[in-house]
Design an enzyme around this catalytic site. Structure first.
Site, PDB file in Angstrom:
ATOM      1  N   ASN A  48       0.942  -0.887   0.099  1.00 28.62           N
ATOM      2  CA  ASN A  48       0.155   0.264  -0.266  1.00 28.62           C
ATOM      3  C   ASN A  48       0.579   1.432   0.272  1.00 28.62           C
ATOM      4  O   ASN A  48       0.630   2.239  -0.415  1.00 28.62           O
ATOM      5  CB  ASN A  48      -0.952  -0.088   1.110  1.00 28.62           C
ATOM      6  N   ASP A 101       1.399   1.185  -9.461  1.00 28.31           N
ATOM      7  CA  ASP A 101       0.170   0.194 -10.058  1.00 28.31           C
ATOM      8  C   ASP A 101       0.248  -1.034  -9.753  1.00 28.31           C
ATOM      9  O   ASP A 101      -0.277  -2.174  -9.200  1.00 28.31           O
ATOM     10  CB  ASP A 101      -1.064   1.323 -10.495  1.00 28.31           C
ATOM     11  N   ASP A 104       2.191  -3.439  -7.039  1.00 26.77           N
ATOM     12  CA  ASP A 104       1.875  -2.780  -6.062  1.00 26.77           C
ATOM     13  C   ASP A 104       1.119  -5.056  -4.961  1.00 26.77           C
ATOM     14  O   ASP A 104       1.621  -4.675  -4.124  1.00 26.77           O
ATOM     15  CB  ASP A 104       0.899  -2.470  -5.550  1.00 26.77           C
ATOM     16  N   ARG A 109       2.978 -10.253  -2.392  1.00 24.94           N
ATOM     17  CA  ARG A 109       2.780 -11.769  -2.413  1.00 24.94           C
ATOM     18  C   ARG A 109       4.338 -12.030  -1.862  1.00 24.94           C
ATOM     19  O   ARG A 109       4.096 -12.969  -1.100  1.00 24.94           O
ATOM     20  CB  ARG A 109       2.837 -12.562  -4.325  1.00 24.94           C
ATOM     21  N   ASP A 122      -5.931   0.033  -3.552  1.00 25.06           N
ATOM     22  CA  ASP A 122      -5.542   0.180  -5.018  1.00 25.06           C
ATOM     23  C   ASP A 122      -6.367   0.396  -6.349  1.00 25.06           C
ATOM     24  O   ASP A 122      -5.993   1.264  -6.680  1.00 25.06           O
ATOM     25  CB  ASP A 122      -5.409  -1.557  -5.944  1.00 25.06           C
ATOM     26  N   HIS A 123      -7.865   0.384  -5.674  1.00 21.97           N
ATOM     27  CA  HIS A 123      -8.792   0.898  -6.227  1.00 21.97           C
ATOM     28  C   HIS A 123      -9.116   2.051  -6.093  1.00 21.97           C
ATOM     29  O   HIS A 123      -9.159   3.173  -6.751  1.00 21.97           O
ATOM     30  CB  HIS A 123     -10.071  -0.473  -6.215  1.00 21.97           C
ATOM     31  N   ASP A 126      -6.053   4.286  -7.467  1.00 19.10           N
ATOM     32  CA  ASP A 126      -6.884   4.918  -9.102  1.00 19.10           C
ATOM     33  C   ASP A 126      -7.972   5.064  -9.470  1.00 19.10           C
ATOM     34  O   ASP A 126      -8.312   6.209 -10.489  1.00 19.10           O
ATOM     35  CB  ASP A 126      -7.284   2.526  -9.459  1.00 19.10           C
TER      36      ASP A 126
END
Length: 425
Positions: A48, A101, A104, A109, A122-123, A126
């Site tokens: 993040n 983006d 991330d 992972r 993330d969204h 965006d």
């Protein structure tokens, strides 16, 4: 009080990200670069944090527009253009945003931090970036404060809404052979670079040249007689309209197949598309009315702040949709922030509705004040949403937002371990 009901918190642990990316450019060119680039980041950097760093670059780009090109904000008639080098920084900044983006999830992972919070974060970034890039790209294309810029805002937000709607109903994020996050962003990067290159000569007015003239196709009689010779920037808008139509068809096709495979109604999801055109119509009605041409938003200092407020309101709307997806709740039909749009639209159209002057927006100064109050309220509301959702998710899952930590069974914070079973594109 949080945004996630108590009974829905348990669904957070069941959430698994699923994604499909069919872009040839992404799979064969960009993804190898992203796979290498993520290795440059230490594993103590939270995913993040990378996402937020990318958004910070875009915010800096937007700040340069405000600083170097105040006429875009303050004067009727559009912009004079910032220094030539600024456009290159916008292009580099947007490319870095796309890269951050993209990695991330890979960092998630590596650090064992993949999960619903990353999806939300993330969204959310965006969604904010979407409106800011519309404003920057519209300036670079010399669209200025016009209905073309408004159309760009609607088309771009519509694409984002479609993707969110599709992911909710199919359970996976689908990126086709041409998508906004990949090819669309690189197209805007190219626009910034081209505007920068021609800055010494024409600046953004380069895009006012006729398409057939620039491409020499006006000399081809068959084409010249059948194709209108529109400006380059208008050609880009037309291309965007076709892209939106294609995305609408593609998104519904994916939803149709998914719903049919599971024996669910293939038409009910269409009802959940209605909130977006309804909210967009409110903004259009608020922005302009022929009887208020001397004080409407389109030709005032409030234009860019209005687009920003609209963007943050949209971010709140799709944020609640994504939250519904990761927590297994029904899609929301209504957003309380629409109340401001309803009040603004009704007040602006009182001359048409009741034959009387607007109560609030009866002068350019009052219109601007009302829009800035609207922006402040939207910012506070969206910030509250972000803080509460992050708090709900981190507290329930025992994770941190901007650091690579998790709580163990004893409630002690420890560095998270990689989870090879968690998959995300």
């Amino acid at each position: 009080m949080g945004y996630i009901p108590q009974h829905a918190l348990a669904n957070l642990k069941n959430y698994k990200y699923k994604g499909v990316d069919k872009s040839l450019l992404s799979n064969y060119v960009l993804n190898p670069f992203w796979t290498w680039f993520v290795t440059l980041w230490p594993t103590w950097v939270a995913p993040n944090t990378i996402t937020l760093s990318g958004l910070s670059i875009v915010l800096f780009n937007f700040a340069t527009l405000v600083y170097y090109d105040p006429t875009y904000l303050a004067q009727k008639g559009g912009a004079t253009g910032p220094p030539q080098w600024v456009y290159f920084t916008w292009g580099i900044g947007l490319f870095l945003y796309q890269t951050f983006d993209a990695i991330d999830g890979k960092q998630a992972r590596r650090t064992g931090m993949a999960g619903p919070l990353g999806e939300m974060f993330d969204h959310g970034c965006d969604a904010i970036n979407t409106t800011l890039e519309v404003i920057l790209a519209s300036q670079a294309l010399n669209l200025g404060r016009s209905w073309w810029t408004v159309a760009s805002q609607i088309a771009t937000l519509a694409n984002f809404y479609l993707t969110t709607w599709e992911e909710y109903h199919t359970g996976q994020l689908y990126l086709g052979v041409f998508s906004g996050p990949v090819e669309g962003i690189l197209m805007i990067v190219s626009i910034f670079i081209i505007t920068g290159i021609y800055g010494n000569f024409a600046g953004p007015t380069f895009w006012d040249q006729k398409f057939l003239t620039v491409t020499k196709l006006e000399h081809v009689e068959f084409i010249a007689k059948r194709v209108p010779n529109v400006a380059l920037n208008e050609s880009f808008m037309i291309f965007g309209a076709f892209a939106l139509a294609f995305n609408i068809i593609t998104s519904y096709t994916n939803v149709y197949r998914s719903r049919r495979a599971t024996g669910k109604s293939v038409f009910k999801p269409l009802l959940y598309l209605l909130p977006f055109p309804a909210s967009a119509l409110l903004q259009i009605l608020w922005m302009n009315h022929p009887m208020l041409s001397n004080s409407n938003i389109l030709h005032s200092f409030a234009f860019v702040p209005f687009l920003c407020a609209w963007g943050f309101q949209f971010s709140h709307q799709v944020g609640r949709m994504i939250l519904a997806h990761v927590t297994g709740q029904p899609l929301p039909w209504w957003d309380a922030m629409w109340i401001w749009s309803i009040v603004g639209a009704v007040d602006a159209n009182l001359p048409w509705l009741m034959g009387r002057a607007p109560v609030i927006q009866h002068s350019p100064e009052n219109t601007e004040k009302f829009v800035f109050v609207y922006l402040a309220v939207v910012l506070v509301t969206y910030a509250r949403f972000v803080i509460l959702v992050i708090g709900d998710i981190t507290n329930y899952l025992g994770i941190a937002c901007l650091t690579v930590r998790k709580k163990d069974a004893r409630g002690v914070w420890r560095t998270a371990q990689p989870e090879s079973s968690t998959k995300k594109i």
